[in-house]
Design a protein around this motif. Structure first.
Motif, PDB file in Angstrom:
ATOM      1  N   ARG A  45       0.786  -1.310   0.071  1.00 34.54           N
ATOM      2  CA  ARG A  45       0.014   0.058  -0.083  1.00 34.54           C
ATOM      3  C   ARG A  45       0.912   1.399  -0.004  1.00 34.54           C
ATOM      4  O   ARG A  45       1.560   1.712   1.214  1.00 34.54           O
ATOM      5  CB  ARG A  45      -0.828   0.031   1.322  1.00 34.54           C
ATOM      6  N   THR A  46       0.916   1.799  -1.125  1.00 31.48           N
ATOM      7  CA  THR A  46       1.840   3.132  -1.258  1.00 31.48           C
ATOM      8  C   THR A  46       0.830   4.256  -0.673  1.00 31.48           C
ATOM      9  O   THR A  46      -0.069   4.822  -1.761  1.00 31.48           O
ATOM     10  CB  THR A  46       2.119   3.044  -2.664  1.00 31.48           C
TER      11      THR A  46
ATOM     12  N   HIS B 209       6.910   9.251 -11.421  1.00 33.42           N
ATOM     13  CA  HIS B 209       5.652   9.538 -12.240  1.00 33.42           C
ATOM     14  C   HIS B 209       5.800   8.887 -13.733  1.00 33.42           C
ATOM     15  O   HIS B 209       7.013   8.680 -14.211  1.00 33.42           O
ATOM     16  CB  HIS B 209       5.056  10.941 -12.352  1.00 33.42           C
ATOM     17  N   GLU B 210       4.659   8.933 -14.459  1.00 30.88           N
ATOM     18  CA  GLU B 210       4.876   8.172 -15.827  1.00 30.88           C
ATOM     19  C   GLU B 210       4.701   9.318 -16.840  1.00 30.88           C
ATOM     20  O   GLU B 210       4.296   9.057 -18.013  1.00 30.88           O
ATOM     21  CB  GLU B 210       3.668   7.052 -16.138  1.00 30.88           C
TER      22      GLU B 210
ATOM     23  N   LEU C 253       2.396   7.587  -9.087  1.00 30.42           N
ATOM     24  CA  LEU C 253       2.177   6.177 -10.135  1.00 30.42           C
ATOM     25  C   LEU C 253       0.848   5.476 -10.035  1.00 30.42           C
ATOM     26  O   LEU C 253      -0.064   5.909  -8.802  1.00 30.42           O
ATOM     27  CB  LEU C 253       3.193   5.024  -9.683  1.00 30.42           C
ATOM     28  N   PRO C 254       0.505   4.696 -11.087  1.00 27.99           N
ATOM     29  CA  PRO C 254      -0.891   4.461 -10.890  1.00 27.99           C
ATOM     30  C   PRO C 254      -1.369   3.428  -9.971  1.00 27.99           C
ATOM     31  O   PRO C 254      -2.569   3.553  -9.444  1.00 27.99           O
ATOM     32  CB  PRO C 254      -1.125   3.617 -12.377  1.00 27.99           C
ATOM     33  N   GLN C 255      -0.489   2.864  -9.150  1.00 30.22           N
ATOM     34  CA  GLN C 255      -0.703   1.692  -7.925  1.00 30.22           C
ATOM     35  C   GLN C 255      -0.664   2.543  -6.657  1.00 30.22           C
ATOM     36  O   GLN C 255      -1.024   1.743  -5.773  1.00 30.22           O
ATOM     37  CB  GLN C 255       0.356   0.805  -8.303  1.00 30.22           C
TER      38      GLN C 255
ATOM     39  N   ARG D 282      -3.395  10.045  -9.536  1.00 32.00           N
ATOM     40  CA  ARG D 282      -3.565  11.163 -10.670  1.00 32.00           C
ATOM     41  C   ARG D 282      -2.308  11.798 -11.245  1.00 32.00           C
ATOM     42  O   ARG D 282      -1.438  11.902 -10.668  1.00 32.00           O
ATOM     43  CB  ARG D 282      -4.375  12.470  -9.950  1.00 32.00           C
ATOM     44  N   PRO D 283      -2.395  11.798 -12.458  1.00 31.56           N
ATOM     45  CA  PRO D 283      -1.269  12.273 -13.289  1.00 31.56           C
ATOM     46  C   PRO D 283      -1.106  13.722 -13.130  1.00 31.56           C
ATOM     47  O   PRO D 283      -1.818  14.665 -12.336  1.00 31.56           O
ATOM     48  CB  PRO D 283      -1.402  12.156 -14.720  1.00 31.56           C
TER      49      PRO D 283
END
Length: 611
Positions: free
Chosen positions: A115-116, A208-209, A251-253, A271-272
């Protein structure tokens, strides 16, 4: 630097243990990160005789409930300095006693974390985001020892942390356990942006992506927030190692969260850094950065020092968190990220509506709401409760009272909440010692400083009696009018049932949540888990169908409902009432005249202060 004679005499007077304690050495590796595991080794040396009590924290700085981090620890082993296996016993669910050592204990375990966020540990093949109480065991009686941490990093990973790096050793340093546990660390392919502000180094380390251009734009907005926050207090804090770090994981996770720390903050969101998500993320940046003053250095006495063995209760979260909630949004406006209309919609409307319409706000004071934190701050429980009617978050009850106090000070006392925060900073925050506040405050201190800033001790006493120790509600319509802002019903003329509905498509029914005190459902005797079968003879085929049904009704209309309760099928008559939700809007949006005095009042309040 040559020591003075006085310094030398003081050093001779100190106990030997206080002068040079062997550090606790940690090693954190990730050989099975794909399955969310870390391998942790802790070496305690120069120990006194007798069993070593090793524990995992039960709570975490910035959190107030129990989280029992020992539940994710297994494969525990211990050896002495020669590699001999040591006896381990479990005195309680939270730790291990290690006996038979020779002054050294090498304690190893596997940690699971997926859990991030700001509370737990999130580990996978692309990153690790570690909250230290959820990650590192500690030794009872060893809390004042320094710590050195070595992260065994996969290729391409770097560390982002407020721990002090030691490049020669490849380790990170904390002066004591309190600082270590307050130091979240993100490991992964960091993208780092660094700048100077008032002689301090500010850095944002991001996973981040998105693109570098998105990150650069985000950092430029963050710089504006940093400047406006510093303008409230007149200066930045003296960060312990000259640096403040935004430890950011987008990140998405990840799970959405923000957690303040002494020289850093943990920021997590899926969220980006573009579109609406960027604005939401910036709100967390603003809130958490304000905490570098309010709660980290301007700190309640009942949270200092933080106790890792129990839930921490404070009387002052309405100020520590609630006033920070108010300023987190206000800084976005002052930084030019919000317009006046956005500020009303995104910040003021929520605060005002929550305080004036939530049943709990008329029932309990901000101090009493603060005391509820161990039960509501991500605390886990499976039994039902009645918090819909008894509780309002200390973020909102505190933030709304901060708004009221700011307006009262501006209108009646020729001063501001900014001045109050600066005075609290000067008297209870600026002076630090041993990486901790020198003068943590009490409720009496908060009232005393308000009397000084307003130059009206009677006003300060009355405000605390009525609004902080009591639960009298501010008159926001009067308080906001001088700024040309209107409080009104957000859905004027529309009716509401007064409870959340969970629709059951299989049989066109809807289960109701806890109905709000005084709402049509509450007044008619319906309760949580009752199942609505029909409203005014119509089946509940979908949320849209119910919305259309209610849209055709007006306040005061009476409708029949059929429902299933624990006593069987029942019917009742609902007298519909107007949706109580409130909003704040600028006069300009409702074609009301805005005077020069209103424009000046609003500008003095909301415009940027940084120079």
């Amino acid at each position: 630097m040559r020591k003075s004679a006085a310094t030398l005499l003081l050093a001779l007077a100190l106990p030997v243990a206080a002068l040079a304690q062997a550090p606790v050495h940690y090693s954190v590796a990730f050989p099975n990160a794909v399955h969310h595991e870390a391998q942790v080794t802790v070496v305690f040396s120069e120990l006194p005789s007798g069993p070593l009590q090793v524990r995992m924290a039960r709570s975490s700085p910035g959190r107030y409930a129990l989280h029992e981090f020992a539940k994710n620890v297994y494969d525990v082993k211990a050896t002495d300095s020669k590699g001999k296996a040591l006896a381990i016993s479990r005195p309680d669910p939270y730790g291990w006693d290690v006996s038979g050592h020779d002054g050294t204990v090498r304690f190893t375990y596997t940690l699971f974390g997926d859990r991030t966020d700001g509370t737990y540990a999130g580990i996978d093949q692309v990153h690790a985001h570690l909250n230290m109480p959820a990650t590192l065991a500690y030794g009872k009686g060893q809390e004042q020892r320094p710590a050195e941490v070595k992260f065994e990093l996969p290729a391409g990973w770097q560390a982002a942390t407020q721990l002090r790096p030691d490049a020669a050793k490849g380790t990170y340093y904390a002066p004591n356990m309190q600082y270590l546990m307050d130091s979240p660390t993100s490991l992964g392919p960091q993208k780092v942006r660094t700048w100077q502000q008032q002689g301090r180094t500010i850095e944002m380390a991001v996973l981040h992506e998105g693109t570098d251009a998105e990150l650069d734009a985000y950092v430029e907005q963050t710089k504006k927030i940093v400047r406006e926050a510093a303008a409230v207090f007149g200066e930045l804090p003296a960060y312990d190692f000259g640096r403040y770090t935004f430890v950011a994981n987008y990140l998405p996770q990840t799970s959405g969260d923000g957690m303040e720390h002494r020289n850093s903050t943990s920021l997590t969101s899926n969220r980006p850094l573009r579109g609406p998500g960027a604005l939401d993320n910036l709100g967390t940046v603003s809130h958490e950065f304000f905490h570098a003053w309010n709660v980290e250095r301007i700190r309640p006495r009942d949270l200092e020092p933080f106790d890792f063995d129990r839930a921490n209760m404070s009387n002052s979260l309405w100020f520590a968190e609630g006033f920070t909630q108010y300023y987190g949004e206000l800084l976005l406006r002052r930084a030019g990220i919000y317009s006046d209309e956005q500020y009303c919609q995104e910040a003021l409307s929520g605060l005002v509506s929550a305080l004036l319409t939530a049943p709990g706000a008329a029932r309990y004071s901000p101090v009493q709401m603060s005391q509820q934190a161990p039960f509501v701050d991500a605390a886990a429980a499976i039994d039902p409760n009645n918090r819909s009617n008894t509780y309002l978050s200390y973020y909102y009850i505190g933030g709304a009272n901060a708004l009221a106090l700011d307006l009262l000070l501006r209108q009646n006392h020729k001063t501001t909440l900014d001045a109050y925060m600066r005075a609290m900073w000067e008297q209870h925050g600026k002076e630090q010692q041993n990486y901790a506040p020198a003068k943590p405050y009490t409720l009496a201190d908060l009232q005393r400083v308000l009397g000084q800033v307003s130059k009206d001790t009677a006003f300060a006493g009355q405000f605390f009696r009525q609004h902080i120790l009591g639960h009298e509600l501010p008159k926001f319509d009067e308080l906001l009018a001088p700024a040309g802002l209107l409080v009104r019903r957000a859905r004027a003329g529309q009716v509401a049932l007064g409870s959340r509905l969970s629709f059951n498509s299989a049989d066109s029914t809807a289960s109701i949540g806890t109905p709000f005190l005084g709402s049509p459902l509450y007044q008619a005797g319906l309760d949580r888990e009752d199942v609505l079968r029909t409203i005014d003879g119509q089946r509940l085929s979908s949320p849209k169908a119910v919305q259309e049904l209610l849209a055709a009704r007006k306040p005061g209309d009476v409708v029949a409902v059929e429902y299933r309760t624990r006593g069987g099928l029942r019917t009742a008559q609902l007298t519909l009432t107007e949706d109580p939700t409130l909003e704040v809007v600028p006069y300009e949006t409702v074609q009301r005249p805005v005077t020069k005095a209103m424009k000046k009042f609003r500008a003095d309040w909301l415009n940027g202060k940084a120079r």
